[in-house]
Design an enzyme around this catalytic site. Structure first.
Site, PDB file in Angstrom:
ATOM      1  N   LYS A  97      27.307  27.254  -3.294  1.00 20.34           N
ATOM      2  CA  LYS A  97      27.877  25.934  -3.037  1.00 20.34           C
ATOM      3  C   LYS A  97      26.808  24.855  -2.841  1.00 20.34           C
ATOM      4  CE  LYS A  97      31.827  28.250  -0.981  1.00 20.34           C
ATOM      5  NZ  LYS A  97      32.541  28.621   0.251  1.00 20.34           N
ATOM      6  N   ASP A 152      26.616  31.011   1.076  1.00 21.05           N
ATOM      7  CA  ASP A 152      27.058  29.616   1.028  1.00 21.05           C
ATOM      8  C   ASP A 152      26.032  28.744   0.322  1.00 21.05           C
ATOM      9  OD1 ASP A 152      29.436  30.133   2.297  1.00 21.05           O
ATOM     10  OD2 ASP A 152      28.780  29.431   4.263  1.00 21.05           O
ATOM     11  N   GLU A 161      33.172  24.836   7.942  1.00 17.80           N
ATOM     12  CA  GLU A 161      32.608  24.189   6.761  1.00 17.80           C
ATOM     13  C   GLU A 161      31.743  25.178   5.985  1.00 17.80           C
ATOM     14  OE1 GLU A 161      33.261  21.191   5.712  1.00 17.80           O
ATOM     15  OE2 GLU A 161      34.215  20.269   7.460  1.00 17.80           O
ATOM     16  N   CYS A 162      31.680  24.981   4.660  1.00 15.73           N
ATOM     17  CA  CYS A 162      30.926  25.904   3.812  1.00 15.73           C
ATOM     18  C   CYS A 162      29.464  25.535   3.703  1.00 15.73           C
ATOM     19  CB  CYS A 162      31.533  25.948   2.405  1.00 15.73           C
ATOM     20  SG  CYS A 162      31.353  24.398   1.494  1.00 15.73           S
ATOM     21  N   GLY A 163      29.117  24.311   4.083  1.00 12.82           N
ATOM     22  CA  GLY A 163      27.722  23.896   3.993  1.00 12.82           C
ATOM     23  C   GLY A 163      27.477  22.721   3.078  1.00 12.82           C
TER      24      GLY A 163
END
Length: 280
Positions: free
Chosen positions: A150, A146, A255-257
């Site tokens: 991202k 992540d 959440e992805c971060g």
């Protein structure tokens, strides 16, 4: 066809870094949110464009982001530029091909919207990424994955472009940690101002706007997907499920971060300590 990044002139990026940081006190932030709470998204967008310098839209071209792009395009008669908002897209190298095809269609629909594309550092293809970090890193070290695909790219974009405020596509109705979302937030770790113009809209509100305005969308939506991320962590949504239920299905993760920078600051600090201990 993969999206092409807009190159940022060095002088512009350098000047952006010299801009004064925007600061909102807790009481000012509370007041702003109370004033914006009952406004329509178009009014919030107009306020944001007039209020914040170095304002960008960060988007993965989900439904809310697409509606935001269309709304901004309709502000254009009031401004000197055709599309008064530059876009930031993080190409994780693991998007569905349908998502990348959507990007191409959006370029044709909104040709004056400048698009900045950021990828994992030192990687142009998924083969580059696998060579550096191994295949299926999301299975062996999800936090590192992540961060690499991202969090680091979006933070690099914010720094290089001199971003002071950004529009996001988050909404309360998406559930999870987004249920108590404010319209304006200040990121804890970086001080970045985040504006969520459609925070109070439902999925139906978004879908109705898209239909009424013929907004291009990801064809995966016609196959049962509602929130689309990387191909390996996105699944169709079942009847009665939250629209983000297809993301990381079967996990507690929501959440992805990208919107959890403080968590990743701690993650990086812990990783640095572990590396120091390993080499001691």
């Amino acid at each position: 066809m993969a999206p092409v990044a807009v190159q940022q002139p060095a002088a512009v990026a350098q000047n952006a870094q010299q801009d004064t940081k925007i600061t909102l006190t807790p009481s000012h932030l509370k007041f702003i949110n109370s004033q914006l709470q009952n406004l329509e998204p178009q009014q919030i967008l107009q306020w944001a464009v007039l209020t914040f310098p170095r304002l960008y839209q960060s988007t993965a071209f989900g439904l809310t982001g697409l509606v935001t792009i269309d709304m901004i395009s309709k502000l254009q008669p009031q401004y000197a530029v055709a599309h008064p908002m530059e876009l930031i897209f993080v190409d994780t190298l693991h998007h569905f091909s349908e998502t990348l095809n959507l990007v191409d269609r959006l370029k044709k629909r909104y040709p004056s919207a400048a698009l900045h594309v950021y990828k994992p550092e030192n990687c142009d293809t998924v083969e580059d990424f696998n060579r550096l970090y191994g295949e299926r890193l999301w299975e062996t070290d999800e936090a590192s994955y992540d961060f690499l695909v991202k969090v680091e790219p979006i933070q690099r974009a914010y720094e290089e472009l001199g971003v002071r405020a950004t529009l996001t596509g988050r909404r309360k109705s998406q559930g999870g940690k987004r249920g108590d979302l404010d319209i304006v937030e200040v990121e804890e770790y970086t001080g970045l101002i985040k504006i969520n113009p459609l925070a109070n809209w439902s999925f139906k509100d978004v879908h109705d706007y898209m239909k009424a305005n013929d907004v291009p969308y990801n064809v995966l939506l016609d196959r049962g997907y509602r929130s689309v991320g990387d191909w390996h962590s996105t699944a169709p949504v079942g009847e009665g499920e939250d629209e983000r239920a297809g993301r990381w299905k079967g996990k507690a993760k929501t959440e992805c971060g990208i919107h959890e920078t403080s968590k990743f600051a701690k993650f990086l600090a812990a990783k640095k300590v572990a590396q120091q201990e390993a080499t001691a």
